[in-house]
Every structure is written in structure tokens, then in C-alpha cells.
Design a protein around this motif. Sequence first.
Motif, short mmCIF file in Angstrom:
data_model
loop_
_atom_site.label_atom_id
_atom_site.label_comp_id
_atom_site.label_asym_id
_atom_site.label_seq_id
_atom_site.Cartn_x
_atom_site.Cartn_y
_atom_site.Cartn_z
N TYR A 113 -111.49 -10.14 5.75
CA TYR A 113 -111.39 -11.11 4.86
C TYR A 113 -111.05 -10.85 3.50
O TYR A 113 -110.21 -10.92 2.50
CB TYR A 113 -112.35 -12.11 4.86
N ILE A 114 -112.19 -9.89 2.96
CA ILE A 114 -112.28 -9.28 1.61
C ILE A 114 -110.77 -8.48 1.29
O ILE A 114 -110.01 -8.58 0.40
CB ILE A 114 -113.41 -8.57 1.40
N ILE A 163 -107.80 -8.48 2.62
CA ILE A 163 -106.63 -9.24 2.65
C ILE A 163 -106.49 -10.11 1.56
O ILE A 163 -105.67 -10.30 0.73
CB ILE A 163 -106.53 -10.12 3.92
N GLU A 164 -107.98 -10.63 1.18
CA GLU A 164 -107.90 -11.76 -0.07
C GLU A 164 -107.53 -10.79 -1.34
O GLU A 164 -106.85 -11.15 -2.26
CB GLU A 164 -109.20 -12.11 -0.33
N THR A 165 -108.23 -9.44 -1.55
CA THR A 165 -107.73 -8.54 -2.46
C THR A 165 -106.51 -8.31 -2.54
O THR A 165 -105.90 -8.20 -3.69
CB THR A 165 -108.74 -7.50 -2.44
N VAL A 209 -103.75 -9.61 -1.41
CA VAL A 209 -102.90 -10.70 -1.69
C VAL A 209 -102.79 -11.15 -3.13
O VAL A 209 -101.79 -11.24 -3.82
CB VAL A 209 -102.88 -11.78 -0.70
N ARG A 210 -104.20 -10.97 -3.69
CA ARG A 210 -104.28 -11.49 -4.95
C ARG A 210 -103.74 -10.40 -6.19
O ARG A 210 -102.75 -10.66 -6.90
CB ARG A 210 -105.74 -11.50 -5.46
N LYS A 211 -103.94 -9.23 -5.76
CA LYS A 211 -103.21 -8.06 -6.67
C LYS A 211 -101.75 -8.07 -6.41
O LYS A 211 -100.75 -7.77 -7.30
CB LYS A 211 -103.86 -6.65 -6.25
N ASN A 244 -100.34 -11.21 -8.33
CA ASN A 244 -100.32 -11.01 -9.84
C ASN A 244 -99.28 -9.63 -10.25
O ASN A 244 -98.92 -9.64 -11.43
CB ASN A 244 -101.79 -10.53 -10.34
N LYS A 261 -109.66 -15.64 -11.83
CA LYS A 261 -110.92 -15.91 -11.22
C LYS A 261 -111.65 -14.81 -10.77
O LYS A 261 -111.00 -13.45 -10.63
CB LYS A 261 -110.36 -16.64 -9.89
N PRO A 273 -113.63 -12.44 -8.21
CA PRO A 273 -113.72 -12.32 -6.78
C PRO A 273 -115.21 -12.84 -6.54
O PRO A 273 -116.10 -12.87 -7.00
CB PRO A 273 -113.51 -10.72 -6.80
N PHE A 274 -115.20 -13.05 -5.12
CA PHE A 274 -116.43 -13.50 -4.52
C PHE A 274 -117.46 -12.69 -4.67
O PHE A 274 -118.80 -13.22 -4.93
CB PHE A 274 -116.09 -13.80 -2.93
#
Length: 85
Positions: free
Chosen positions: A43-44, A46-48, A50-52, A55, A73, A75-76
Motif C-alpha cells: 500500500y505504501i 503504490i500510494e507513493t 501514484v502520488r509522485k 504530481n 498532503k 504522507p501517512f
Amino acid sequence: MSKAQPMLLIYGNIKLMNFIRRAKIMGIILSILYGFVGLFILYIVIETAVRKGINSSIIGQFIENKYGIKEDKKPFLDDDLDNDK
């Protein structure tokens, strides 16, 4: 062979079977735990990514420039209690 010896074999087998059952249960619990840890790491990642990716994409930069939307935002994992920023 006396009468006590067969009883000892049965009791020994019961102890062995209980040990094997506990080992199987512990293996199942560890497998589930490792699965959750693996999913959290996935999850971490994929989330990173997608965010990068969003952007740094051309469309993402176009939207930021046109509408002035810049979500910064955190990160978690940056929302720690021991983070004194």
C-alpha cells in the motif's frame, strides 16, 4: 511389556500431537501476520508511486498551474507523535 508402557506411548503421542497442532496454528497466525505486513508495505509503495506520478505528470502540472491547486498532503508515515516539526 508391562501395562504402564502402552499408556506411556499413548501419552507421548498425545503430547506430540498437541505440539504439532500448536506448531500448525502458530504457522497459520504467522502467515496471516506476514500477509498483513506485506499488504501494508505494498500500500505504501503504490500510494507513493501514484502520488509522485500524478504530481510529476504533464496533466498534473497543468492542473496545478491552471487552477492553483497544490495539495501538499503529508504522507501517512510523517504524522508521527515523535516528529517535532
